[in-house]
Design a protein around this motif. Structure first.
Motif, PDB file in Angstrom:
ATOM      1  N   SER A 128      12.557  13.295  63.323  1.00  0.00           N
ATOM      2  CA  SER A 128      11.038  13.653  63.573  1.00  0.00           C
ATOM      3  C   SER A 128      10.387  13.552  62.345  1.00  0.00           C
ATOM      4  CB  SER A 128      10.927  14.805  64.796  1.00  0.00           C
ATOM      5  OG  SER A 128       9.784  14.881  64.961  1.00  0.00           O
ATOM      6  N   LEU A 129       9.527  12.767  62.459  1.00  0.00           N
ATOM      7  CA  LEU A 129       8.513  12.774  61.293  1.00  0.00           C
ATOM      8  C   LEU A 129       7.754  13.927  61.027  1.00  0.00           C
ATOM      9  CD1 LEU A 129       7.733   8.990  60.778  1.00  0.00           C
ATOM     10  CD2 LEU A 129       9.299  10.272  59.489  1.00  0.00           C
ATOM     11  N   GLU A 130       7.043  14.368  62.374  1.00  0.00           N
ATOM     12  CA  GLU A 130       6.159  15.473  62.402  1.00  0.00           C
ATOM     13  C   GLU A 130       6.827  16.798  62.103  1.00  0.00           C
ATOM     14  OE1 GLU A 130       2.656  13.498  65.341  1.00  0.00           O
ATOM     15  OE2 GLU A 130       4.868  14.072  66.101  1.00  0.00           O
ATOM     16  N   ASP A 131       8.038  16.762  62.551  1.00  0.00           N
ATOM     17  CA  ASP A 131       8.797  18.144  62.569  1.00  0.00           C
ATOM     18  C   ASP A 131       9.515  18.439  61.149  1.00  0.00           C
ATOM     19  OD1 ASP A 131       7.882  19.119  65.081  1.00  0.00           O
ATOM     20  OD2 ASP A 131       9.683  18.177  65.973  1.00  0.00           O
ATOM     21  N   ARG A 132       9.756  17.095  60.541  1.00  0.00           N
ATOM     22  CA  ARG A 132      10.529  16.885  59.458  1.00  0.00           C
ATOM     23  C   ARG A 132      11.991  17.744  59.513  1.00  0.00           C
ATOM     24  NH1 ARG A 132       7.624  16.026  54.588  1.00  0.00           N
ATOM     25  NH2 ARG A 132       9.398  15.630  53.535  1.00  0.00           N
ATOM     26  N   ARG A 133      12.662  17.219  60.509  1.00  0.00           N
ATOM     27  CA  ARG A 133      13.903  17.506  61.023  1.00  0.00           C
ATOM     28  C   ARG A 133      14.681  16.539  61.947  1.00  0.00           C
ATOM     29  NH1 ARG A 133      13.385  22.919  64.621  1.00  0.00           N
ATOM     30  NH2 ARG A 133      15.675  22.463  64.365  1.00  0.00           N
ATOM     31  N   PRO A 134      15.813  16.624  61.873  1.00  0.00           N
ATOM     32  CA  PRO A 134      16.742  15.849  62.859  1.00  0.00           C
ATOM     33  C   PRO A 134      16.187  16.273  64.337  1.00  0.00           C
ATOM     34  CG  PRO A 134      18.269  16.633  61.051  1.00  0.00           C
ATOM     35  CD  PRO A 134      16.733  17.476  60.903  1.00  0.00           C
ATOM     36  N   LYS A 135      16.201  15.034  64.950  1.00  0.00           N
ATOM     37  CA  LYS A 135      15.858  15.357  66.350  1.00  0.00           C
ATOM     38  C   LYS A 135      17.310  14.992  67.434  1.00  0.00           C
ATOM     39  CE  LYS A 135      12.655  16.245  67.940  1.00  0.00           C
ATOM     40  NZ  LYS A 135      12.275  17.722  68.433  1.00  0.00           N
ATOM     41  N   VAL A 136      18.077  15.958  67.776  1.00  0.00           N
ATOM     42  CA  VAL A 136      19.120  15.581  68.501  1.00  0.00           C
ATOM     43  C   VAL A 136      19.093  15.599  70.012  1.00  0.00           C
ATOM     44  CG1 VAL A 136      21.629  16.672  69.022  1.00  0.00           C
ATOM     45  CG2 VAL A 136      20.594  17.076  66.872  1.00  0.00           C
ATOM     46  N   ILE A 137      19.056  14.138  70.381  1.00  0.00           N
ATOM     47  CA  ILE A 137      18.668  13.949  71.674  1.00  0.00           C
ATOM     48  C   ILE A 137      19.838  13.915  72.584  1.00  0.00           C
ATOM     49  CG2 ILE A 137      17.851  12.542  73.525  1.00  0.00           C
ATOM     50  CD1 ILE A 137      16.047  11.113  71.040  1.00  0.00           C
ATOM     51  N   LYS A 138      19.995  14.889  73.608  1.00  0.00           N
ATOM     52  CA  LYS A 138      21.324  15.246  73.984  1.00  0.00           C
ATOM     53  C   LYS A 138      21.117  15.535  75.612  1.00  0.00           C
ATOM     54  CE  LYS A 138      20.845  19.814  71.752  1.00  0.00           C
ATOM     55  NZ  LYS A 138      21.347  20.738  70.945  1.00  0.00           N
ATOM     56  N   SER A 139      22.394  15.222  76.329  1.00  0.00           N
ATOM     57  CA  SER A 139      22.296  15.411  77.750  1.00  0.00           C
ATOM     58  C   SER A 139      22.638  16.798  78.116  1.00  0.00           C
ATOM     59  CB  SER A 139      23.274  14.594  78.617  1.00  0.00           C
ATOM     60  OG  SER A 139      24.488  14.853  78.047  1.00  0.00           O
ATOM     61  N   THR A 140      22.941  17.756  77.109  1.00  0.00           N
ATOM     62  CA  THR A 140      23.235  19.259  77.499  1.00  0.00           C
ATOM     63  C   THR A 140      22.011  19.839  77.275  1.00  0.00           C
ATOM     64  OG1 THR A 140      23.443  19.343  74.980  1.00  0.00           O
ATOM     65  CG2 THR A 140      25.468  19.266  76.097  1.00  0.00           C
ATOM     66  N   LYS A 141      20.854  19.335  76.960  1.00  0.00           N
ATOM     67  CA  LYS A 141      19.695  20.062  77.017  1.00  0.00           C
ATOM     68  C   LYS A 141      18.703  19.352  78.165  1.00  0.00           C
ATOM     69  CE  LYS A 141      16.356  21.866  73.861  1.00  0.00           C
ATOM     70  NZ  LYS A 141      16.188  22.194  72.540  1.00  0.00           N
ATOM     71  N   ASP A 142      18.437  20.254  79.189  1.00  0.00           N
ATOM     72  CA  ASP A 142      17.776  19.669  80.445  1.00  0.00           C
ATOM     73  C   ASP A 142      16.410  18.862  80.259  1.00  0.00           C
ATOM     74  OD1 ASP A 142      19.867  20.854  81.964  1.00  0.00           O
ATOM     75  OD2 ASP A 142      18.695  22.724  82.673  1.00  0.00           O
ATOM     76  N   LYS A 143      15.641  19.459  79.065  1.00  0.00           N
ATOM     77  CA  LYS A 143      14.540  18.900  78.869  1.00  0.00           C
ATOM     78  C   LYS A 143      14.420  17.160  78.613  1.00  0.00           C
ATOM     79  CE  LYS A 143      12.180  19.499  74.685  1.00  0.00           C
ATOM     80  NZ  LYS A 143      11.712  20.354  73.752  1.00  0.00           N
ATOM     81  N   TYR A 144      15.629  16.756  78.185  1.00  0.00           N
ATOM     82  CA  TYR A 144      15.690  15.267  77.756  1.00  0.00           C
ATOM     83  C   TYR A 144      16.277  14.577  79.030  1.00  0.00           C
ATOM     84  CZ  TYR A 144      15.362  17.189  72.906  1.00  0.00           C
ATOM     85  OH  TYR A 144      14.792  17.630  71.840  1.00  0.00           O
ATOM     86  N   HIS A 145      16.576  15.169  80.172  1.00  0.00           N
ATOM     87  CA  HIS A 145      17.161  14.377  81.228  1.00  0.00           C
ATOM     88  C   HIS A 145      16.330  13.247  81.524  1.00  0.00           C
ATOM     89  CE1 HIS A 145      20.298  17.614  82.463  1.00  0.00           C
ATOM     90  NE2 HIS A 145      20.700  17.108  81.437  1.00  0.00           N
ATOM     91  N   GLY A 146      15.225  13.479  81.437  1.00  0.00           N
ATOM     92  CA  GLY A 146      14.261  12.094  82.246  1.00  0.00           C
ATOM     93  C   GLY A 146      13.962  11.220  80.919  1.00  0.00           C
TER      94      GLY A 146
END
Length: 342
Positions: A128-146
């Motif tokens: 993530s450029l705006e957050d200046r940090r890695p973005k771990v997109i994962k199925s273990t986190k409900d918010k990414y399910h969609g």
């Protein structure tokens, strides 16, 4: 709880053709010898950039490994790495985004991060450029399910200077964010996968098995003396600074060192000469060298990997492996480096 197996796939552009061919051959042997598919054996998939495409195809679709291997065809590669009609040198990305997005959408369809089989998980790396940090997109986190699988792969493979930055709304509760290729921080996602699997299943390291697949590592040296005089353009054009920053060796060392002896196999080799794969047969190091000849050579490198690692990886997948952990191929011998037990 029984042990869990992680399949981790590095980034590397078109060099993912070697990884895909290796997995195709592994599954053929699994089916012939054990009547199992690759999906039967893997509990956690992880991928960065081109590795995210393979990981998401395995985790969220029913595409066969043969079909995944065919994704790395000359026609698809030419569409993904389609140059702009008007080039402005280093002032804009080298390739258009539309071709890559179209191929990924056709491959992954309407699948989402939550399309993974129940009890299994997927992890994809972006930055993530705006957050200046890695973005771990994962199925273990409900918010990414969609989140659409093709969007995750598109962001994870948006390599700076090659492809435009991707704007993605990661979840309904988030604003859109701008993402680039996860390879800028974790081209080899193995340690991220180990950490997430350990946290998710509350398992000790002794109950995690890992198959980590590279895309071949560079062997061309950087001229240290000349580099003293390089500025930004020199480091980008001659020093290949992006390749240096996304080097996968540190993660490979960390993973094999902390893993239980005999539970980790790293499938990889240098791209240029080593015993068993001579210069004439070696593919190009560039991630965007998409000629038919080079794709054939990359697939042949995957075949070579299968000759050296196939039996061991299949045995690890079916929980029958009795050997030591294995590292990348030693260029002088053409054989995997055996990592001694603790």
């Amino acid at each position: 709880m029984t042990s869990k197996l992680i399949l981790s796939l590095d980034g590397g552009g078109i060099r993912g053709a070697a990884s895909a061919r290796f997995l195709k051959r592994v599954e053929e042997k699994l089916e012939a010898d054990h009547n199992k598919s690759l999906r039967d054996c893997v509990d956690f998939y992880a991928g960065t950039s081109t590795g995210s495409i393979i990981a998401l195809a395995l985790a969220t679709t029913d595409l066969s490994t043969r079909k995944i291997d065919e994704l790395y065809s000359y026609n698809n590669a030419s569409e993904i790495f389609a140059r702009r009609l008007v080039s402005r040198g280093y002032s804009m990305p080298k390739y258009k985004a539309s071709g890559k997005t179209r191929v990924l959408r056709e491959c992954l369809g309407d699948r989402t991060i939550n399309s993974v089989e129940e009890g299994k998980h997927i992890l994809v790396m972006a930055y993530s450029l705006e957050d200046r940090r890695p973005k771990v997109i994962k199925s273990t986190k409900d918010k990414y399910h969609g989140l659409a699988a093709y969007q995750a792969a598109d962001a994870s493979s948006a390599a700076p200077t090659f492809f435009p930055t991707k704007e993605v709304q990661l979840s309904h509760e988030d604003e859109s964010t701008w993402l680039v290729d996860g390879g800028v921080t974790a081209n080899n996602p193995t340690m991220c996968a180990i950490a997430e699997a350990k946290r998710t299943w509350k398992l000790p390291l002794e109950q995690l098995k890992v198959v980590s697949i590279g895309t071949g590592h560079r062997s061309k040296t950087v001229d240290g003396k000349k580099s003293q005089r390089w500025g930004a353009i020199g480091w980008f054009t001659r020093g290949k600074i992006l390749d240096i920053l996304s080097d996968e060796h540190v993660v490979a060392y960390q993973a094999i060192t902390i893993a239980e002896p005999g539970s980790y196999i790293r499938v990889d080799s240098q791209i240029k000469y080593h015993h068993g794969l001579h210069d004439d047969d070696a593919p190009k190091e560039e991630m965007d060298e998409v000629t038919p000849e080079n794709i054939t050579k990359l697939r042949n490198m995957g075949e070579f990997w299968f000759q050296q690692y196939g039996d061991q990886v299949v045995n690890l997948l079916v929980d029958q492996y009795k050997g030591e952990s294995l590292d990348r191929i030693n260029y002088a011998t053409g054989k995997p480096i055996v990592f001694p037990g603790h």
